[in-house]
Design a protein around this motif. Sequence first.
Motif, PDB file in Angstrom:
ATOM      1  N   SER A 181       0.865  -1.176   0.000  1.00 31.53           N
ATOM      2  CA  SER A 181       0.000   0.000   0.000  1.00 31.53           C
ATOM      3  C   SER A 181       0.899   1.221   0.000  1.00 31.53           C
ATOM      4  O   SER A 181       1.827   1.314   0.805  1.00 31.53           O
ATOM      5  CB  SER A 181      -0.896   0.016   1.249  1.00 31.53           C
ATOM      6  OG  SER A 181      -1.649   1.213   1.302  1.00 31.53           O
ATOM      7  N   THR A 189       5.766   3.537   0.865  1.00 33.08           N
ATOM      8  CA  THR A 189       4.972   2.319   0.834  1.00 33.08           C
ATOM      9  C   THR A 189       5.098   1.529   2.136  1.00 33.08           C
ATOM     10  O   THR A 189       6.118   1.588   2.833  1.00 33.08           O
ATOM     11  CB  THR A 189       5.408   1.386  -0.317  1.00 33.08           C
ATOM     12  OG1 THR A 189       6.741   0.918  -0.063  1.00 33.08           O
ATOM     13  CG2 THR A 189       5.370   2.085  -1.655  1.00 33.08           C
ATOM     14  N   ALA A 247       3.025  -0.908  -8.555  1.00 34.47           N
ATOM     15  CA  ALA A 247       2.015  -0.936  -7.497  1.00 34.47           C
ATOM     16  C   ALA A 247       2.091   0.318  -6.637  1.00 34.47           C
ATOM     17  O   ALA A 247       1.061   0.897  -6.270  1.00 34.47           O
ATOM     18  CB  ALA A 247       2.206  -2.177  -6.632  1.00 34.47           C
ATOM     19  N   SER A 257      -1.166   2.627  -6.308  1.00 28.99           N
ATOM     20  CA  SER A 257      -1.919   2.205  -5.128  1.00 28.99           C
ATOM     21  C   SER A 257      -2.865   3.282  -4.604  1.00 28.99           C
ATOM     22  O   SER A 257      -4.021   3.006  -4.290  1.00 28.99           O
ATOM     23  CB  SER A 257      -0.946   1.801  -4.013  1.00 28.99           C
ATOM     24  OG  SER A 257      -1.589   1.730  -2.761  1.00 28.99           O
ATOM     25  N   SER A 282      -4.552   2.188  -1.462  1.00 25.67           N
ATOM     26  CA  SER A 282      -5.214   0.882  -1.463  1.00 25.67           C
ATOM     27  C   SER A 282      -4.170  -0.234  -1.432  1.00 25.67           C
ATOM     28  O   SER A 282      -3.031  -0.043  -1.851  1.00 25.67           O
ATOM     29  CB  SER A 282      -6.087   0.726  -2.711  1.00 25.67           C
ATOM     30  OG  SER A 282      -7.105   1.701  -2.741  1.00 25.67           O
ATOM     31  N   VAL A 335      -2.420  -3.446  -2.738  1.00 25.07           N
ATOM     32  CA  VAL A 335      -2.206  -4.125  -4.014  1.00 25.07           C
ATOM     33  C   VAL A 335      -1.566  -5.478  -3.736  1.00 25.07           C
ATOM     34  O   VAL A 335      -0.540  -5.561  -3.050  1.00 25.07           O
ATOM     35  CB  VAL A 335      -1.291  -3.309  -4.948  1.00 25.07           C
ATOM     36  CG1 VAL A 335      -1.064  -4.056  -6.259  1.00 25.07           C
ATOM     37  CG2 VAL A 335      -1.875  -1.933  -5.206  1.00 25.07           C
TER      38      VAL A 335
END
Length: 372
Positions: free
Chosen positions: A224, A242, A353, A357, A360, A362
């Motif tokens: 995320s 992340t 990703a 993201s 959210s 992934v």
Amino acid sequence: MSSPISIAILGAGIFARIAHLPAIRELGDVYQLKAIYSRSKSSATELAKTAETSLALPEASLAIYYDLGGQDGNLEALLARQDIQAVIIALPITSQPAIVVQCLEAGKHVISEKPVAPTVKDGIKLINTYESVYKPRGLVWRVAENFEAEPGLQAAGKAIAEQKIGKVCFWNYQVLNNVNTDGMWYKTPWRTVPDYQGGFLLDGGVHSAAALRTVLPSPLQQLSGLASLNREHLAPHDTIHTLIRSKDGSHGLFELSFGLPSSAGGGDSFRVVGTEGILLITKFNKPGEKEGESTQYIKVQITSAKDGSTEEIIEKTCGVKQELSSFAAHVRGQDDGLGKPLRALQDVAVIQAALNSNGSVVDLTKLIEESQ
């Protein structure tokens, strides 16, 4: 001793000059460079002259090829040469997949610079083509990801695999860079106005993603993240933050930016915390004999939670040399696992990703599976 592998370099940019040529020189008789290709005659000629000096070759001994070189002097002519066994491809990111296939179709072994492709979907398509068409013909394709080949990072991964810090609990990897408009990497035209996702985050960020998979003992599973642009000249994005969870349940923070306002405060720091200790990876430079020269090293420090004792591993960075050595061995039938395209695809998946993201979660495995 085996005969040298005859090669050509496709791409006459910065990395070919400062990394590939020195690595070929250090490997001695492993390779025999025969030709240079670039999109322009001037850049091909310039790299050829540099290579002849660097490798102590006779003047004008390297053939040059370029896009307007005519029937006898273009890329097709180079690939038609039976005396060239393999190619090193260091071309713009969006150009490389088609060139990889073109070289394989011509019967050449290929090592192409990272990333494996601009997107996960493009990478899957390229890998499937190689696996179904060219691998059965005995042709070798590897992705040149030098972080994966770094002895320092490999040593860190080995120490963790041997549970020198016990079971991994969590980690933090921070990579902070300053890219200005007057920097040599930024001045590359295809980087200045990138036609691929993430800009420097993809181009340079896959290195950091490769470090994650080289050091951590369990595959990355969920991510995320948030992406942002903080310096307009680095569009479309220059920073990602992340949160990542691995298959074994451990998790960590991956922070990557090329958008620092200055070089002060930049650098890399990778800390892995386990049940029985802490492993810290840092980099440092030692000045060379000539003014302005320096040698980079990776330091791995392992601290025991039991008694506070420390163990240090220091390795000179030499990933490009190692990846080219590995490629040569694979061409000769000895596969050590380095440079596998599917592994390099995981690095692209991490960056893609993180860029998309928007907070959210992934699933990285699904991202690859659903791109097929």
